[in-house]
Design a protein around this motif. Structure first.
Motif, PDB file in Angstrom:
ATOM      1  N   UNK A  55      32.277  47.857  44.142  1.00  0.00           N
ATOM      2  CA  UNK A  55      31.033  48.596  43.917  1.00  0.00           C
ATOM      3  C   UNK A  55      29.823  47.679  43.976  1.00  0.00           C
ATOM      4  N   UNK A  56      29.981  46.444  43.481  1.00  0.00           N
ATOM      5  CA  UNK A  56      28.891  45.484  43.559  1.00  0.00           C
ATOM      6  C   UNK A  56      28.528  45.128  44.990  1.00  0.00           C
ATOM      7  N   UNK A  57      29.532  45.043  45.853  1.00  0.00           N
ATOM      8  CA  UNK A  57      29.262  44.790  47.272  1.00  0.00           C
ATOM      9  C   UNK A  57      28.455  45.937  47.877  1.00  0.00           C
ATOM     10  N   UNK A  58      28.872  47.159  47.592  1.00  0.00           N
ATOM     11  CA  UNK A  58      28.164  48.318  48.135  1.00  0.00           C
ATOM     12  C   UNK A  58      26.748  48.416  47.583  1.00  0.00           C
ATOM     13  N   UNK A  59      26.602  48.071  46.314  1.00  0.00           N
ATOM     14  CA  UNK A  59      25.293  48.163  45.668  1.00  0.00           C
ATOM     15  C   UNK A  59      24.242  47.297  46.371  1.00  0.00           C
ATOM     16  N   UNK A  60      24.665  46.133  46.873  1.00  0.00           N
ATOM     17  CA  UNK A  60      23.721  45.204  47.491  1.00  0.00           C
ATOM     18  C   UNK A  60      23.839  45.170  49.017  1.00  0.00           C
ATOM     19  N   UNK A  61      24.448  46.196  49.582  1.00  0.00           N
ATOM     20  CA  UNK A  61      24.477  46.344  51.035  1.00  0.00           C
ATOM     21  C   UNK A  61      25.338  45.339  51.763  1.00  0.00           C
ATOM     22  N   UNK A  62      26.399  44.867  51.114  1.00  0.00           N
ATOM     23  CA  UNK A  62      27.297  43.895  51.732  1.00  0.00           C
ATOM     24  C   UNK A  62      28.454  44.634  52.397  1.00  0.00           C
ATOM     25  N   UNK A  63      28.706  44.327  53.662  1.00  0.00           N
ATOM     26  CA  UNK A  63      29.770  45.000  54.415  1.00  0.00           C
ATOM     27  C   UNK A  63      31.032  44.160  54.522  1.00  0.00           C
ATOM     28  N   UNK A  64      30.890  42.842  54.334  1.00  0.00           N
ATOM     29  CA  UNK A  64      32.060  41.948  54.408  1.00  0.00           C
ATOM     30  C   UNK A  64      32.674  41.839  53.019  1.00  0.00           C
ATOM     31  N   UNK A  65      33.845  42.443  52.845  1.00  0.00           N
ATOM     32  CA  UNK A  65      34.510  42.445  51.540  1.00  0.00           C
ATOM     33  C   UNK A  65      35.906  41.859  51.730  1.00  0.00           C
ATOM     34  N   UNK A  66      36.027  40.538  51.693  1.00  0.00           N
ATOM     35  CA  UNK A  66      37.329  39.913  51.955  1.00  0.00           C
ATOM     36  C   UNK A  66      38.342  40.103  50.836  1.00  0.00           C
ATOM     37  N   UNK A  67      37.863  40.376  49.616  1.00  0.00           N
ATOM     38  CA  UNK A  67      38.765  40.531  48.482  1.00  0.00           C
ATOM     39  C   UNK A  67      38.319  41.716  47.628  1.00  0.00           C
ATOM     40  N   UNK A  68      39.289  42.397  47.049  1.00  0.00           N
ATOM     41  CA  UNK A  68      38.964  43.554  46.215  1.00  0.00           C
ATOM     42  C   UNK A  68      38.662  43.149  44.778  1.00  0.00           C
ATOM     43  N   UNK A  69      38.838  41.854  44.451  1.00  0.00           N
ATOM     44  CA  UNK A  69      38.551  41.321  43.115  1.00  0.00           C
ATOM     45  C   UNK A  69      38.061  39.886  43.257  1.00  0.00           C
ATOM     46  N   UNK A  70      37.453  39.367  42.221  1.00  0.00           N
ATOM     47  CA  UNK A  70      37.090  37.957  42.189  1.00  0.00           C
ATOM     48  C   UNK A  70      38.368  37.125  42.249  1.00  0.00           C
ATOM     49  N   UNK A  71      38.397  36.102  43.124  1.00  0.00           N
ATOM     50  CA  UNK A  71      39.617  35.309  43.303  1.00  0.00           C
ATOM     51  C   UNK A  71      39.517  33.945  42.624  1.00  0.00           C
ATOM     52  N   UNK A  72      38.522  33.784  41.753  1.00  0.00           N
ATOM     53  CA  UNK A  72      38.359  32.554  40.990  1.00  0.00           C
ATOM     54  C   UNK A  72      38.599  32.837  39.508  1.00  0.00           C
ATOM     55  N   UNK A  73      38.829  31.791  38.709  1.00  0.00           N
ATOM     56  CA  UNK A  73      38.916  31.998  37.253  1.00  0.00           C
ATOM     57  C   UNK A  73      37.646  32.668  36.746  1.00  0.00           C
ATOM     58  N   UNK A  74      37.799  33.606  35.882  1.00  0.00           N
ATOM     59  CA  UNK A  74      36.663  34.419  35.458  1.00  0.00           C
ATOM     60  C   UNK A  74      35.551  33.632  34.756  1.00  0.00           C
ATOM     61  N   UNK A  75      35.825  32.468  34.118  1.00  0.00           N
ATOM     62  CA  UNK A  75      34.711  31.704  33.529  1.00  0.00           C
ATOM     63  C   UNK A  75      33.667  31.274  34.545  1.00  0.00           C
ATOM     64  N   UNK A  76      34.024  31.260  35.827  1.00  0.00           N
ATOM     65  CA  UNK A  76      33.055  30.860  36.844  1.00  0.00           C
ATOM     66  C   UNK A  76      31.895  31.856  36.898  1.00  0.00           C
ATOM     67  N   UNK A  77      32.140  33.076  36.442  1.00  0.00           N
ATOM     68  CA  UNK A  77      31.078  34.079  36.416  1.00  0.00           C
ATOM     69  C   UNK A  77      29.956  33.649  35.475  1.00  0.00           C
ATOM     70  N   UNK A  78      30.308  33.031  34.352  1.00  0.00           N
ATOM     71  CA  UNK A  78      29.299  32.548  33.413  1.00  0.00           C
ATOM     72  C   UNK A  78      28.562  31.335  33.985  1.00  0.00           C
ATOM     73  N   UNK A  79      29.275  30.522  34.759  1.00  0.00           N
ATOM     74  CA  UNK A  79      28.652  29.365  35.388  1.00  0.00           C
ATOM     75  C   UNK A  79      27.538  29.800  36.345  1.00  0.00           C
ATOM     76  N   UNK A  80      27.775  30.907  37.059  1.00  0.00           N
ATOM     77  CA  UNK A  80      26.798  31.394  38.029  1.00  0.00           C
ATOM     78  C   UNK A  80      25.870  32.463  37.461  1.00  0.00           C
ATOM     79  N   UNK A  81      26.011  32.767  36.183  1.00  0.00           N
ATOM     80  CA  UNK A  81      25.162  33.799  35.573  1.00  0.00           C
ATOM     81  C   UNK A  81      23.667  33.489  35.704  1.00  0.00           C
ATOM     82  N   UNK A  82      23.219  32.220  35.513  1.00  0.00           N
ATOM     83  CA  UNK A  82      21.780  31.940  35.701  1.00  0.00           C
ATOM     84  C   UNK A  82      21.291  32.289  37.097  1.00  0.00           C
ATOM     85  N   UNK A  83      22.118  32.028  38.127  1.00  0.00           N
ATOM     86  CA  UNK A  83      21.722  32.386  39.487  1.00  0.00           C
ATOM     87  C   UNK A  83      21.818  33.893  39.700  1.00  0.00           C
TER      88      UNK A  83
END
Length: 402
Positions: free
Chosen positions: A66-94
């Protein structure tokens, strides 16, 4: 008069840094404008950070797709995040910024981290290495993984910077804080975990318990942090990660990619060869470090961990080879200690650049990236030879890091 000269020198330095910063921002902006920045590798990291602000779970397919669709992204190589979930907090400022500006910021930070890594390595080794700044800088700029990691917005530049800072902290006797920082490389497990295992082995042999404690503190903190988004994220990640690795298995520039290619020639049970060779090299590296633990420097151990990992890990890509900057630097250091001619030392990094171009040509012709595995293999061989030659000549190290 002396105060005036000091002020002038500081002003020139300030203007130089401002000019460099503006140039790096210009390069970052030019790269983002020249590519389809929405359909890019960086979007994966940015979206993970964005979902933190929205209180969503990047391991849920509905939130991720849904996040891909929300921002108009058509390339969806994975249906889920493929990294450890703490990386989301690392990139939260960006993730707080719009994608376009976040991409520019990350490329800018990546450039800074790469240049800072070079500067810190050269500065720590002493004035005698400053004559090699220009050839090393040119070598890094012409190194294919440098541009791949910057253009694709990958996290490997952060891993490079993290390893350099870790070495410097340990060199200053700050073992606990260095261990805390080192554990952060686990955010990219396919590289971070094997490197951690090798370096933890050396730390254990050296009885650097404070460093090991630092690794454990950060590791536990990352596990707990990830539970804020998904209580069972570790199990979920193992499932997602294994699925992703299986989908690209045998197409990566590692020993596994080469062995997989041999399957095209009718090699039966080729994966057994992969287990035997990769396991043998990894265990051989641990034995070598164990036997040489009292004579290896921090830089040597880090370099060995990087080259062994890049060659034997099942899942990696060419941009991850930017970590080879550290072992190549180690080789240059050894050549200087052994009194090689200036031109030979200056050409060391450029020779790897030439090899990368040749392998790129071969890969393009064969439509397989696997042959880039020879880059870490060659660097590993040269590194082992350099360590052996320095120790054979009984050349004393200048300080702990070298």
């Amino acid at each position: 008069m002396q105060n005036r000269k000091t002020f002038t020198a500081k002003l020139k330095t300030l203007l130089l840094f401002i000019g460099l910063g503006l140039f790096l921002v210009f390069v970052a902006r030019s790269i983002v404008q020249a590519i389809d920045y929405r359909n890019s590798d960086f979007f994966t990291f940015w979206l993970a950070g964005r979902l933190v602000w929205e209180g969503k779970n990047p391991y849920l397919a509905a939130d991720w797709v849904g996040g891909h669709h929300q921002f108009g992204v058509t390339w969806i190589p994975n249906s889920q995040l493929v990294y450890p979930i703490p990386i989301a907090f690392f990139y939260a400022p960006l993730g707080f910024f719009p994608l376009y500006y976040a991409y520019i910021l990350w490329i800018f930070f990546s450039e800074l981290m790469i240049l800072s890594s070079l500067y810190l390595l050269i500065q720590r080794l002493g004035d005698q290495y400053k004559n090699y700044i220009f050839p090393i800088l040119v070598g890094v700029l012409l190194f294919r993984p440098t541009w791949l990691v910057i253009k694709n917005g990958q996290i490997t530049s952060f891993l490079l910077f993290t390893l350099v800072i870790t070495m410097l902290l340990w060199d200053q006797g700050l073992w606990f804080f260095g261990g805390m920082l080192l554990a952060c490389i686990a955010l990219k497990p396919n590289l971070g975990i094997p490197i951690l295992v090798i370096m933890l082995w050396w730390l254990l042999l050296q009885r650097k318990h404070r460093a090991i404690q630092g690794v454990l503190v950060t590791g536990i903190a990352l596990i707990l942090l990830g539970q804020l988004l998904s209580p069972n994220w570790v199990i979920e990640y193992l499932t997602i990660g294994n699925k992703k690795a299986a989908s690209v298995f045998g197409y990566n520039p590692t020993l596994w990619g080469i062995v997989s290619y041999l399957n095209n020639f009718g090699i039966q049970k080729w994966w057994i060869f992969g287990i035997v060779f990769s396991g043998g090299i990894f265990l051989g590296g641990l034995v070598f470090i164990g036997k040489k633990r009292t004579t290896l420097s921090i830089l040597d151990v880090t370099s060995l961990a990087i080259t062994i990992t890049l060659f034997v890990t099942p899942y990696t890509w060419p941009y991850d080879q930017i970590l080879l900057i550290i072992p190549i630097f180690d080789i240059i250091k050894s050549m200087k200690i052994l009194k090689y001619p200036y031109l030979a030392i200056a050409a060391a990094f450029l020779s790897i650049d030439v090899l990368a171009v040749i392998l790129l040509y071969i890969s393009a012709r064969m439509q397989r990236e696997v042959w880039n595995a020879f880059i870490p293999f060659v660097v590993l061989g040269a590194l082992l030879l350099a360590i052996w030659a320095v120790q054979k000549n009984d050349r004393p190290f200048h300080n702990a890091i070298v």
